[in-house]
Design a protein around this motif. Structure first.
Motif, PDB file in Angstrom:
ATOM      1  N   ASP A   1      -1.591   5.196  -4.927  1.00 56.47           N
ATOM      2  CA  ASP A   1      -1.957   3.880  -5.469  1.00 56.47           C
ATOM      3  C   ASP A   1      -1.216   2.759  -4.744  1.00 56.47           C
ATOM      4  O   ASP A   1      -1.769   1.677  -4.538  1.00 56.47           O
ATOM      5  CB  ASP A   1      -1.698   3.821  -6.973  1.00 56.47           C
ATOM      6  CG  ASP A   1      -2.744   4.592  -7.769  1.00 56.47           C
ATOM      7  OD1 ASP A   1      -3.928   4.557  -7.381  1.00 56.47           O
ATOM      8  OD2 ASP A   1      -2.380   5.228  -8.765  1.00 56.47           O
TER       9      ASP A   1
ATOM     10  N   PHE B   1      -6.780  -5.381  -4.884  1.00 57.27           N
ATOM     11  CA  PHE B   1      -5.444  -5.831  -5.267  1.00 57.27           C
ATOM     12  C   PHE B   1      -5.310  -5.865  -6.790  1.00 57.27           C
ATOM     13  O   PHE B   1      -4.369  -5.313  -7.360  1.00 57.27           O
ATOM     14  CB  PHE B   1      -5.187  -7.214  -4.663  1.00 57.27           C
ATOM     15  CG  PHE B   1      -3.844  -7.802  -4.983  1.00 57.27           C
ATOM     16  CD1 PHE B   1      -2.716  -7.442  -4.264  1.00 57.27           C
ATOM     17  CD2 PHE B   1      -3.706  -8.736  -5.993  1.00 57.27           C
ATOM     18  CE1 PHE B   1      -1.478  -7.997  -4.545  1.00 57.27           C
ATOM     19  CE2 PHE B   1      -2.479  -9.300  -6.286  1.00 57.27           C
ATOM     20  CZ  PHE B   1      -1.358  -8.921  -5.562  1.00 57.27           C
TER      21      PHE B   1
ATOM     22  N   LEU C   1      -2.838  -0.386  -2.719  1.00 56.97           N
ATOM     23  CA  LEU C   1      -2.391  -1.779  -2.870  1.00 56.97           C
ATOM     24  C   LEU C   1      -2.061  -2.383  -1.504  1.00 56.97           C
ATOM     25  O   LEU C   1      -2.442  -3.526  -1.217  1.00 56.97           O
ATOM     26  CB  LEU C   1      -1.175  -1.852  -3.797  1.00 56.97           C
ATOM     27  CG  LEU C   1      -0.570  -3.245  -3.983  1.00 56.97           C
ATOM     28  CD1 LEU C   1      -1.554  -4.175  -4.683  1.00 56.97           C
ATOM     29  CD2 LEU C   1       0.722  -3.155  -4.776  1.00 56.97           C
TER      30      LEU C   1
ATOM     31  N   HIS D   1      -4.704  -2.793  -8.852  1.00 54.43           N
ATOM     32  CA  HIS D   1      -3.382  -2.167  -8.781  1.00 54.43           C
ATOM     33  C   HIS D   1      -2.253  -3.117  -9.167  1.00 54.43           C
ATOM     34  O   HIS D   1      -1.099  -2.894  -8.815  1.00 54.43           O
ATOM     35  CB  HIS D   1      -3.157  -1.599  -7.377  1.00 54.43           C
ATOM     36  CG  HIS D   1      -4.050  -0.442  -7.093  1.00 54.43           C
ATOM     37  ND1 HIS D   1      -5.300  -0.584  -6.534  1.00 54.43           N
ATOM     38  CD2 HIS D   1      -3.902   0.874  -7.340  1.00 54.43           C
ATOM     39  CE1 HIS D   1      -5.866   0.599  -6.431  1.00 54.43           C
ATOM     40  NE2 HIS D   1      -5.036   1.509  -6.921  1.00 54.43           N
ATOM     41  N   VAL D   2      -2.599  -4.182  -9.884  1.00 57.07           N
ATOM     42  CA  VAL D   2      -1.611  -5.161 -10.328  1.00 57.07           C
ATOM     43  C   VAL D   2      -1.801  -5.426 -11.817  1.00 57.07           C
ATOM     44  O   VAL D   2      -2.910  -5.642 -12.279  1.00 57.07           O
ATOM     45  CB  VAL D   2      -1.758  -6.489  -9.533  1.00 57.07           C
ATOM     46  CG1 VAL D   2      -0.881  -7.576 -10.124  1.00 57.07           C
ATOM     47  CG2 VAL D   2      -1.416  -6.277  -8.072  1.00 57.07           C
TER      48      VAL D   2
ATOM     49  N   LYS E   1       0.331   0.707 -11.210  1.00 53.04           N
ATOM     50  CA  LYS E   1       0.126  -0.725 -10.997  1.00 53.04           C
ATOM     51  C   LYS E   1       1.452  -1.425 -10.751  1.00 53.04           C
ATOM     52  O   LYS E   1       2.481  -1.051 -11.310  1.00 53.04           O
ATOM     53  CB  LYS E   1      -0.556  -1.356 -12.209  1.00 53.04           C
ATOM     54  CG  LYS E   1      -1.974  -0.862 -12.405  1.00 53.04           C
ATOM     55  CD  LYS E   1      -2.675  -1.649 -13.481  1.00 53.04           C
ATOM     56  CE  LYS E   1      -4.119  -1.198 -13.582  1.00 53.04           C
ATOM     57  NZ  LYS E   1      -4.903  -2.109 -14.403  1.00 53.04           N
TER      58      LYS E   1
END
Length: 166
Positions: free
Chosen positions: A28, A44, A32, A47-48, A151
């Motif tokens: 992951d 983006f 990112l 994964h945030v 994340k």
């Protein structure tokens, strides 16, 4: 002797768990990094954790306000919408490109696979992992597993590493 062997086996099992944990997170983190390199907002954002990063920003702002009484009035004028604006402006692929460059990932650099990335991750006692520049160095980016996806939930680096482009 049996106790000693049992202790060694337990230590090896815990080490393997931490390695598996980091390897799972590394794929992951790789995604990112690709999203940052390619300026891919959808990848983006997948994964945030924006809410976690806003909460961290609020903590930093509160700490700064506590140190400087002149900021208290300004903070009350700006209100919570300031965090939404900061999230919108700062938490995007282009802003985090400088952080990626700190790790040596430039636009023209091939991003390594999960095994190599896992070596730059450190398992934290609470189940999160963080990216470090050196093996025993400080955490820079913190990742938390949420609904099966690792994340970005924290940024521990210097704020000067975030390059804002309007």
């Amino acid at each position: 002797m049996r106790t000693f062997i049992a202790l060694i086996a337990a230590a090896l099992a815990l080490g393997a768990c931490a390695t598996t944990h980091k390897l799972g997170a590394a794929s992951d983190v790789h995604a990112l990094l690709v999203a940052i390199r390619d300026d891919d907002t959808v990848g983006f954002n997948a994964h945030v954790d924006h809410d976690a990063l806003k909460a961290q920003m609020q903590t930093v702002i509160d700490a700064q306000i506590a140190k400087n009484k002149n900021l208290k009035g300004l903070a009350s004028l700006l209100g919570p919408s300031t965090l939404d604006l900061a999230d919108e402006l700062l938490v995007q692929p282009r802003t985090f490109r400088l952080v990626a460059e700190h790790y040596g990932y430039r636009r023209d650099t091939q991003i390594p696979g999960a095994i190599v990335i896992s070596q730059a991750l450190k398992a934290l006692p609470d189940g999160r992992v963080c990216a470090v520049r050196k093996k025993d160095g400080p955490c820079l980016l913190v990742f938390t597993r949420e609904q099966g996806v690792w994340k970005l939930t924290g940024f521990e680096g210097d704020s000067s590493m975030l390059r804002l482009k309007l």
